[in-house]
Write an enzyme that holds these catalytic residues in place. Structure first.
Site, PDB file in Angstrom:
ATOM      1  N   SER A 276       0.824  -1.208   0.000  1.00 36.20           N
ATOM      2  CA  SER A 276       0.000   0.000   0.000  1.00 36.20           C
ATOM      3  C   SER A 276       0.859   1.260   0.000  1.00 36.20           C
ATOM      4  CB  SER A 276      -0.922   0.004   1.221  1.00 36.20           C
ATOM      5  OG  SER A 276      -0.155  -0.010   2.423  1.00 36.20           O
ATOM      6  N   MET A 325      -3.121   5.508  -3.833  1.00 34.06           N
ATOM      7  CA  MET A 325      -3.109   5.227  -2.401  1.00 34.06           C
ATOM      8  C   MET A 325      -4.408   5.732  -1.780  1.00 34.06           C
ATOM      9  SD  MET A 325      -0.217   6.196   0.429  1.00 34.06           S
ATOM     10  CE  MET A 325      -0.297   5.520   2.097  1.00 34.06           C
ATOM     11  N   SER A 329     -12.495   1.909  -4.460  1.00 36.35           N
ATOM     12  CA  SER A 329     -13.859   1.949  -3.925  1.00 36.35           C
ATOM     13  C   SER A 329     -13.988   1.211  -2.601  1.00 36.35           C
ATOM     14  CB  SER A 329     -14.835   1.342  -4.943  1.00 36.35           C
ATOM     15  OG  SER A 329     -14.537  -0.031  -5.162  1.00 36.35           O
ATOM     16  N   CYS A 331     -11.329   0.924  -0.461  1.00 37.30           N
ATOM     17  CA  CYS A 331     -10.163   1.316   0.339  1.00 37.30           C
ATOM     18  C   CYS A 331     -10.517   2.471   1.278  1.00 37.30           C
ATOM     19  CB  CYS A 331      -9.028   1.737  -0.593  1.00 37.30           C
ATOM     20  SG  CYS A 331      -7.457   1.971   0.241  1.00 37.30           S
ATOM     21  N   THR A 333      -7.925   3.771   3.383  1.00 38.33           N
ATOM     22  CA  THR A 333      -6.617   4.213   3.875  1.00 38.33           C
ATOM     23  C   THR A 333      -6.604   5.705   4.177  1.00 38.33           C
ATOM     24  OG1 THR A 333      -5.476   2.467   2.649  1.00 38.33           O
ATOM     25  CG2 THR A 333      -4.164   4.363   3.326  1.00 38.33           C
ATOM     26  N   GLY A 387     -10.078  -2.837 -10.356  1.00 36.68           N
ATOM     27  CA  GLY A 387     -10.536  -3.807  -9.377  1.00 36.68           C
ATOM     28  C   GLY A 387     -12.042  -3.917  -9.416  1.00 36.68           C
ATOM     29  N   ARG A 412     -13.924  -7.398  -2.104  1.00 39.79           N
ATOM     30  CA  ARG A 412     -13.362  -6.867  -0.863  1.00 39.79           C
ATOM     31  C   ARG A 412     -11.980  -6.284  -1.100  1.00 39.79           C
ATOM     32  NH1 ARG A 412     -12.414 -12.725   2.076  1.00 39.79           N
ATOM     33  NH2 ARG A 412     -10.594 -13.394   0.885  1.00 39.79           N
ATOM     34  N   GLY A 415      -7.074  -4.778   2.186  1.00 34.10           N
ATOM     35  CA  GLY A 415      -6.833  -4.260   3.523  1.00 34.10           C
ATOM     36  C   GLY A 415      -8.001  -4.470   4.465  1.00 34.10           C
ATOM     37  N   ARG A 429       0.912  -6.753   3.149  1.00 34.03           N
ATOM     38  CA  ARG A 429       0.749  -5.636   2.219  1.00 34.03           C
ATOM     39  C   ARG A 429       0.570  -4.323   2.965  1.00 34.03           C
ATOM     40  NH1 ARG A 429      -2.790  -2.502  -0.961  1.00 34.03           N
ATOM     41  NH2 ARG A 429      -2.207  -2.519  -3.169  1.00 34.03           N
ATOM     42  N   GLY A 501     -23.422  17.051 -16.028  1.00 35.40           N
ATOM     43  CA  GLY A 501     -22.768  16.075 -16.894  1.00 35.40           C
ATOM     44  C   GLY A 501     -23.267  14.664 -16.727  1.00 35.40           C
TER      45      GLY A 501
END
EC number: 1.1.1.205
Length: 514
Positions: A276, A325, A329, A331, A333, A387, A412, A415, A429, A501
């Site tokens: 990561s 990082m 969708s 994650c 972190t 992903g 999933r 992390g 990771r 848009g």
């Protein structure tokens, strides 16, 4: 009316929009939804757009699409489908080294030119051995040699036509009793070109073409099914041996060196160091180790989001960089650790730095639609790693289930506590393997069924081509050249512009993408 006329004809065109440098030097962190690309001039059709892109310094893909090394996204089925459609898949490492290496092996054996290590049996093997081989490998066109090994005299071949109507009590019969004998086979001499061998195979109407040397010893074999795959998938990503390209992920710990050895033996083409936060002494040391032990193996470093991070990995010898990082969708972190960077800014900043050293960039994360792919490529990325966009396709691992009448598959983050509980690699990771209390950096969820990769990826390819057409670029190389020269212009979007848009002002609607 005269008040609106300007003398001097139409030679004057006002400066419009922002260059990429102006857009990203404002100090704000931007995502893909925060800006648009201004259109250019069209003098070509969309299908003329060349999407050839560099994955690494030495590997080029015909389409800039890569599947993420996540355990709910990429195993052999996904990697095969991605390679056939012109991209590449990276097998996840949240599993045993042996399982991962075997998944790579499945990809490398799926479509081949000259098969130099086929399944071989001997005349004294039995019919049940053929059925076992078929269950294990998915085919039963098996050459028969004196010793049951490559390099010995060819005596026949066993195919489904030889065994289809045998009763179960006949499964103990020797293969020499029912095989198609050597004198009835069409063979080709060693040294023949792949094109010549394919022509012989087409004329013979056989399923397999054995290649033998002057002593009639088996040295290779060609399969008719591979001819059909070559016809149906002209963009397929292949190595010099005509095998599908395959990538895999490993960590940066000492025990990952064993995993690396197994992957190299399986024939992996490129390895991504899955972390990561890639700017670490652990990754730098692993890059140097890999480059020394396997100098021909392509190594992708990451993840990084700044030029300073990228510098250390480039100095260590990486062949490509993975950028992103906390933007995926699944994650969290950025929310939990307060570290990361909005993805559009990260891609532009790292790409602008890495291009000076000839290091391609993979935009990883934050991709919600084909427009985001086009934007990432326009900001300097050579390829885009996906992903959630590929999760819940037919080829993604896992079983479908229904919720409120909607067909779903589990997805999933690596992390998430769910993934960390499955295998230590996921903990490694995120540098969490020694923690008594795990800090989740991802979540588990579900994604709606998208159908097969073989329908979804062509839609993505067509979307990217049409985007390049609107920009006025006949290739992704030209798109990036226009961006760096300042010819390609961008514009920021307000929240109201983003609403405008999208679909709006309708009572109801159906959104079908392909």
């Amino acid at each position: 009316m005269a008040d609106y006329l300007i003398s001097g004809g139409t030679s004057y065109v006002p400066d419009d929009g922002l260059t990429a440098q102006q857009l990203f030097n404002c100090g704000d962190g931007l995502t893909y939804n925060d800006f648009l690309i201004l259109p250019g001039y069209i003098d070509f059709t969309a299908d003329q757009v060349d999407l050839t892109s560099a994955l690494t310094k030495k590997i080029t893909l015909k389409t800039p699409l890569v599947s993420s090394p996540m355990d709910t996204v990429t195993e052999a089925g996904m990697a095969i489908a991605m390679a056939l459609t012109g991209g590449i898949g990276f097998i996840h490492h949240n599993c045993t080294p042996e399982f991962q290496a075997n998944e790579v092996r499945k990809v490398k054996k799926y479509e081949q030119g000259f098969i130099t290590d086929p399944v071989v049996l001997s005349p004294k093997d039995r019919v049940r051995d053929v059925f076992e081989a078929k269950a294990r490998h998915g085919f039963c066109g098996i050459p028969i040699t004196d010793t049951g090994r490559m390099g010995s005299r060819l005596v026949g071949i066993i195919s489904s036509r030889d065994i289809d109507f045998l009763k179960e009590e006949e499964h103990d019969r020797f293969l020499e009793e029912i095989m198609t004998k050597r004198e009835d086979l069409v063979v080709a001499p060693a040294g023949i070109t792949l094109k010549e061998a394919n022509e012989i195979l087409q004329r013979s109407k056989k399923g397999k073409l054995p290649i033998v040397n002057e002593n009639d010893e088996l040295v290779a074999i060609i399969a008719r099914t591979d001819l059909k795959k070559n016809r149906d998938y002209p963009l397929a990503s292949k190595d010099a041996k005509k095998q599908l390209l395959c990538g895999a992920a490993i960590g940066t710990h000492e025990d990952d060196k064993y995993r690396l050895d197994l992957l190299a033996l399986a024939g992996v083409d490129v390895v991504v160091l899955d972390s990561s936060q890639g700017n670490s002494i652990f990754q730098i040391n692993m890059i140097k180790y890999m480059k020394e032990k396997y100098p021909n193996l392509q190594v992708i470093g990451g993840n990084v989001v700044t030029a300073a991070q990228a510098k250390n990995l480039i100095d260590a010898g990486v062949d490509a960089l993975r950028v992103g990082m906390g933007c995926g969708s699944i994650c969290i972190t950025q929310e939990v650790l307060a570290c990361g960077r909005p993805q559009a800014t990260a891609v532009y900043k790292v790409s602008e730095y890495a291009r000076r050293f000839g290091v391609p960039v993979i935009a990883d994360g934050g991709i919600q639609n084909v427009g985001h792919i086009a934007k990432a490529l326009a900001l300097g990325a050579s390829t885009v790693m996906m992903g959630s966009l590929l999760a819940a396709t037919t080829e993604a691992p896992g079983e479908y289930f229904f919720s409120d009448g909607i067909r779903l598959k589990k997805y999933r983050g690596m992390g998430s506590l769910d993934a960390m509980d499955k295998h230590l690699s996921s903990q490694n990771r995120y540098f969490s393997e020694a923690d008594k209390i795990k800090v989740a950096q991802g979540v588990s969820g579900a994604v709606q069924d998208k159908g097969s990769i073989h329908k979804f990826v062509p839609y993505l390819i067509a979307g990217i081509q049409h985007s390049c057409q609107d920009i006025g670029a006949k290739s992704l190389t030209q798109v990036r050249a226009m961006m760096y020269s300042g010819e390609l212009k961008f514009e920021k979007r307000t929240s109201s512009a983003q609403v405008e848009g999208g679909v709006h002002s309708l009572h109801s609607y159906e959104k079908r993408l392909f």
